[in-house]
Design an enzyme around this catalytic site. Structure first.
Site, PDB file in Angstrom:
ATOM      1  N   HIS A   1      -0.113 -15.643  -1.173  1.00  0.00           N
ATOM      2  CA  HIS A   1       0.576 -16.920  -0.989  1.00  0.00           C
ATOM      3  C   HIS A   1      -0.482 -18.002  -0.980  1.00  0.00           C
ATOM      4  O   HIS A   1      -0.696 -18.674   0.023  1.00  0.00           O
ATOM      5  CB  HIS A   1       1.394 -16.882   0.308  1.00  0.00           C
ATOM      6  CG  HIS A   1       2.816 -17.274   0.094  1.00  0.00           C
ATOM      7  ND1 HIS A   1       3.606 -17.773   1.084  1.00  0.00           N
ATOM      8  CD2 HIS A   1       3.587 -17.274  -1.018  1.00  0.00           C
ATOM      9  CE1 HIS A   1       4.815 -18.033   0.597  1.00  0.00           C
ATOM     10  NE2 HIS A   1       4.829 -17.737  -0.672  1.00  0.00           N
TER      11      HIS A   1
ATOM     12  N   HIS B   1       4.187 -16.684 -12.253  1.00  0.00           N
ATOM     13  CA  HIS B   1       4.330 -16.005 -10.965  1.00  0.00           C
ATOM     14  C   HIS B   1       5.359 -14.871 -11.032  1.00  0.00           C
ATOM     15  O   HIS B   1       5.144 -13.796 -10.486  1.00  0.00           O
ATOM     16  CB  HIS B   1       4.754 -17.055  -9.929  1.00  0.00           C
ATOM     17  CG  HIS B   1       4.929 -16.532  -8.549  1.00  0.00           C
ATOM     18  ND1 HIS B   1       3.872 -16.361  -7.688  1.00  0.00           N
ATOM     19  CD2 HIS B   1       6.035 -16.162  -7.866  1.00  0.00           C
ATOM     20  CE1 HIS B   1       4.319 -15.898  -6.536  1.00  0.00           C
ATOM     21  NE2 HIS B   1       5.622 -15.764  -6.609  1.00  0.00           N
TER      22      HIS B   1
END
Lengths: 719, 226
Positions: free
Chosen positions: A80, A34
């Protein structure tokens, strides 16, 4: 969910000793997929990132484009997905919050939000409905409270997202070039953490997002508080106006660990932080403080002499701030807990994970996809058409965008619901923005599919008269450890890069989100492209008059693969994916931009999902005037009637033109040498499509309009 | 005419209102921070929309206890024109300056759409240039926009001509389709729709003239003709 054995060895050899527990926590956050892009970074270099309008600043999380007259816009996109799949309200809301702070970090005021939402089959799957409804409410509650308009986006449903959610948020900022934060730090400058209290929410969030979703780790999801975010925006902009900010960084994935190490690395300085100085919501260990992803926090570096003024601003807006450390010589991030050292690491080691070479291999499923699947014979075309127009992916999304305040800021010239949305800027120019994805196309052909998403977003912008000046990409795939998935990532990236280079549209921001999978398998390849266009003229408001001609620009081809018609009506995954011919794309787009800017068209609309039939119907619904379309006049290959009207071939636009302006439009179309056809007129109160003088589709516009408008809400009304 | 735009923590239409007042209608506009004293030379006050205090507890209720509200109450008695839009309207009812209360919409969702409202009272400080029954295209954007008042209260405000605007096409459950009300003297008006979002042709998809008349009414009240 932390460092792999090889990575610990790597870290040990780089620092010449065994790392402490805190150091492992910090590094595992920063070296997560990430935060580090370790699988993708080597390949992302093929994207063109420079252009005459691009401004590069160190330490920025958003891209910057010069829009002239001393003004700039900033743009960024984030997702998200994992948090939203577990806790859709909080996950989606904090997704908005994060990208807004990226925009704010550059010193620009956020002026627009767009979002791309993807869920499973809402017709059959109650969990998908729950995720959808709560993600929308989460975005609405957050964005509305901030007073930033959510001006557009897209919503799509596909069974590959079952038990999962893709929540992509893009944001645009605007400001004066002279007010941009020029990130810098001097030895002795203080490091201030301001905003929300650090708590035990979102701990390990970036590692959670860097693994496939197997368990519902709710504690890795952050808690949203838009009111604090709004106060941070106002406080930061006031501090910026007073020149109190030397450098600024949002706390996002990886929390304090990433913000500290990335800032130190970008500014080539050392940072000393005492975790005891961080204002916390509860009693936390130093490791938790370093990796918490609590929301609404900003890191500001400033001179000691400016601290008092900064604190006055914070107290005006009732935001807590703490001086948590200072800038040191060298490049070490030194984390202490009172007198005890918890971590002492070179920032360059933390901020730069070892990049990986992932294997790639063409997926076997692609060999099995039928190029010419046999479809059931359609007996009643009107019925099929009705079914398609009320399909979840095609029906009106008003239920979604009406929950978003899309007017606040009084910039929204073209409202959501049709093609790109348009904002007016303070220099008299107009900004068009659209994001598009198409996993059905990308599954069948990751390269052509991705190019198609890019072109579709450009087409939408062109319909409002905007010329593309920059793009955002968001690459969402399954696990990069699977060579077949990694191949689809590379193919999509190559396609996007090729199109960007041909059209000289720089990539100004992007994100790679991998490990989007559940125990049921990976998602379909889902690259999302956001295109930003600029125009010197306010786009005309689309208004059709009865008697306007219908013109189609572009050629319709036998490209039914991944179409809504084939997948939703026939339930078949197969066929040939629409492909973009770059030369055609270029001239068609240029002609449409010119026609719109010269006010020759009364309505310009992109032709995409559901093909010509859907595009023309949407124009009729929007204007309240029916249509009479003669399919024979559509420039096309040798195709059946249903393939002609439902094909999703690219580079096509539907234009409505007043008879008085027909010559002027044809002059433009001929000058650009585009393929076009006059295929009927907008008239009456019926939707009619005919071929060889036989009526194929005939339905009342008001009935169709009602069904199209209410279909989505009907599907989700009862949970 | 000096117009003050009150800013609470969480106000978010303050800059839009300021722009329209000063750049479009050329008022001498200024921001009034809720904790600062209200300058004596302010001639009119606007409470803009937004989410003061994040709509916590109930929309507008915390801001209704801000220091500036006491001063606004004093000015209200001296016939100072006061306009509350959206959250500003919610604050005015919570402060007791206007009758009724605003509750969650029937849909339970935030509603953002272009609506049509009808003028019911053209004798207030903000509607004196409008015609009775005139339609105004104007956007709404709220989640607590359902106007509620008990039956005697409704009879009362109807009798006193305190209903200023009614919705033509918004089904949010408002009593008597009320979109805006005023006090008995007509110097205080509260409305849920946003006139500052509709008063410029560039952003109004249909007609910006009717909304503009709300601001021109204030100029008229001040004796300035446009």
């Amino acid at each position: 969910m932390s460092l792999e054995h090889q990575e610990i060895q790597n870290l040990t050899s780089k620092i010449g000793r065994t790392p402490t527990h805190t150091e492992i926590q910090i590094v595992s956050a920063e070296w997560s997929e990430h935060c580090s892009y370790k699988s993708s970074k080597k390949h992302l270099k093929i994207l063109p990132m420079d252009g005459p309008r691009v401004i590069n600043e160190k330490g920025y999380d958003s891209g910057v484009l010069d829009v002239g007259d001393g003004y700039i816009i900033t743009a960024h996109i984030e997702s998200h997905n994992h948090p939203s799949a577990v806790e859709p309200y909080g996950g989606a809301a904090t997704g908005v919050g994060g990208v807004i702070r990226d925009i704010l970090s550059a010193g620009t005021r956020p002026i627009a939000i767009l979002n791309g939402l993807r869920f499973g089959d809402i017709k059959k799957d109650a969990n998908a409905r729950w995720l959808f409804k709560n993600a929308v409410t989460g975005i609405a509650d957050y964005g509305n409270c901030l007073g930033i308009p959510t001006i557009g986006g897209e919503v799509e449903f596909d069974s590959s997202y079952s038990k999962y959610a893709l929540v992509d948020v893009a944001a645009i900022g605007f400001g004066k070039k002279e007010n941009m934060i020029n990130n810098h730090a001097d030895i002795g400058d203080v490091v201030v953490l301001l905003g929300g209290h650090t708590g035990r929410d979102g701990i390990g969030g970036s590692q959670f997002a860097s693994d496939s979703l197997e368990s519902e780790n709710r504690s890795a999801v952050q808690i949203p508080d838009p009111f604090i975010e709004k106060m941070i925006i106002e406080a930061v902009l006031e501090a910026r106006n007073q020149g109190l900010i030397h450098a600024m960084k949002d706390l996002g994935g990886g929390g304090l660990s990433c913000a500290i190490s990335e800032t130190a690395d970008a500014l080539s300085v050392g940072i000393h932080v005492d975790v005891d100085m961080v204002h916390t919501r509860e009693n936390l260990t130093h490791d938790e403080i370093m990796t918490s992803e609590s929301q609404e926090r900003m890191l500001i570096i400033t001179d000691k002499s400016k601290l008092e003024k900064l604190e006055t601003i914070c107290s005006k807006f009732r935001i807590t701030s703490s001086v948590i450390g200072h800038i040191t010589k060298g490049d070490v991030i030194h984390i202490t807990h009172g007198d005890m050292t918890c971590a002492n690491l070179p920032a360059s080691v933390v901020a730069n994970a070892e990049l990986l070479d992932r294997k790639s291999q063409k997926p076997q499923y692609l060999e099995k996809i039928q190029k010419n699947p046999k479809l059931n014979h359609i007996t009643n075309h009107t019925e099929t058409f009705f079914e398609l127009l009320t399909a979840p992916n095609i029906a009106s999304k008003a239920w979604v965008y009406r929950q978003y305040d899309h007017e606040v800021g009084i910039r929204t010239v073209i409202k959501p619901g049709m093609d790109a949305s348009v904002l007016r800027l303070d220099n008299g120019k107009f900004l068009s923005i659209k994001i598009d994805g198409n996993p059905k196309h990308c599954y069948i052909n990751p390269r052509e599919g991705a190019i198609g998403c890019f072109e579709e977003a450009c087409r939408n912008v062109a319909c409002t008269g905007g010329t593309p000046i920059g793009m955002l990409d968001h690459m969402q795939f399954g696990s990069p450890k699977d060579p077949e998935i990694f191949w689809t990532f590379l193919e999509s990236l190559k396609g996007i890069s090729e199109y960007a280079r041909y059209f000289k549209i720089p990539c100004v921001g992007g994100k790679v989100s991998l490990y989007n999978e559940t125990p049921d398998g990976p998602i379909k390849p889902t690259p999302i492209i956001g295109v930003i266009g600029l125009s010197g003229k306010r786009p005309p408001t689309n208004t059709i008059s009865s008697g306007d001609y219908i013109i189609i620009v572009g050629k319709t081809q036998e490209e039914m693969g991944g179409s809504e018609y084939m997948e939703y009506i026939h339930g078949v995954i197969g066929g040939i994916c629409p492909a973009v011919n770059f030369a055609e794309s270029k001239k068609n787009m240029a002609a449409v931009i010119e026609a719109v800017n010269y006010n020759v068209t009364s309505f310009a609309h992109d032709c995409s999902k559901g093909g010509i039939a859907v595009a023309i119907s949407e124009m009729s619904i929007s204007s309240g005037i029916g249509c009479d379309v003669i399919i024979d006049d559509i420039p096309k290959c040798d195709m059946t009637a249903e393939n002609i009207i439902y094909s999703e071939s690219h580079s096509r636009y539907i234009l409505a033109v007043n008879p008085e302006k027909l010559n002027a439009l044809q002059d433009i179309l001929k000058r650009y040498n585009v393929t076009y056809g006059m295929i009927g007129r907008f008239t009456g109160d019926m939707i009619v499509f005919s071929k060889n003088k036989d009526t194929i589709i005939k339905t009342k516009l008001d009935v169709l309009k009602k069904a199209w408008e209410e279909s989505l809400e009907e599907m989700i009304r009862n949970g | 005419m000096k117009v003050g735009v009150v800013v609470f923590p969480g106000s978010n239409c303050d800059r839009d209102m300021f722009h329209v007042l000063s750049d479009v209608f050329h008022f001498d506009a200024s921001y009034l921070w809720h904790e600062k004293p209200l300058p004596a030379d302010i001639d009119a006050i606007v409470l803009p929309g937004g989410f003061s205090y994040g709509d916590r507890l109930r929309a507008g209720v915390i801001a209704a206890h801000s220091p500036i509200i006491n001063e606004i109450k004093k000015r209200a008695e001296k016939s100072t024109p006061i306009l509350g839009v959206c959250n500003g309207f919610q604050i005015l009812v919570e402060a007791g300056l206007l009758p009724g209360v605003l509750l969650k919409n029937n849909s339970m969702n935030f509603m953002c759409k272009w609506a049509s409202i009808q003028v019911c009272n053209n004798e207030t400080a903000f509607t004196n240039k409008l015609e009775i029954n005139q339609n105004i295209p104007i956007p709404i954007a709220n989640s607590e926009g359902r106007y509620y008042i008990d039956t005697p209260g409704l009879e009362d405000i109807t009798k006193n001509n305190q209903i200023v605007f009614r919705y033509m096409d918004v089904n949010n459950g408002s009593a008597s389709e009320i979109a805006g009300v005023c006090n008995k003297d007509g110097n205080i008006v509260g409305m849920m729709p946003h006139p500052e979002r509709a008063a410029e042709a560039e952003i109004n998809p249909t007609d910006s003239a009717p909304s503009s008349l709300i601001f021109e009414s204030l100029l008229n009240t001040a004796g300035i003709s446009k």
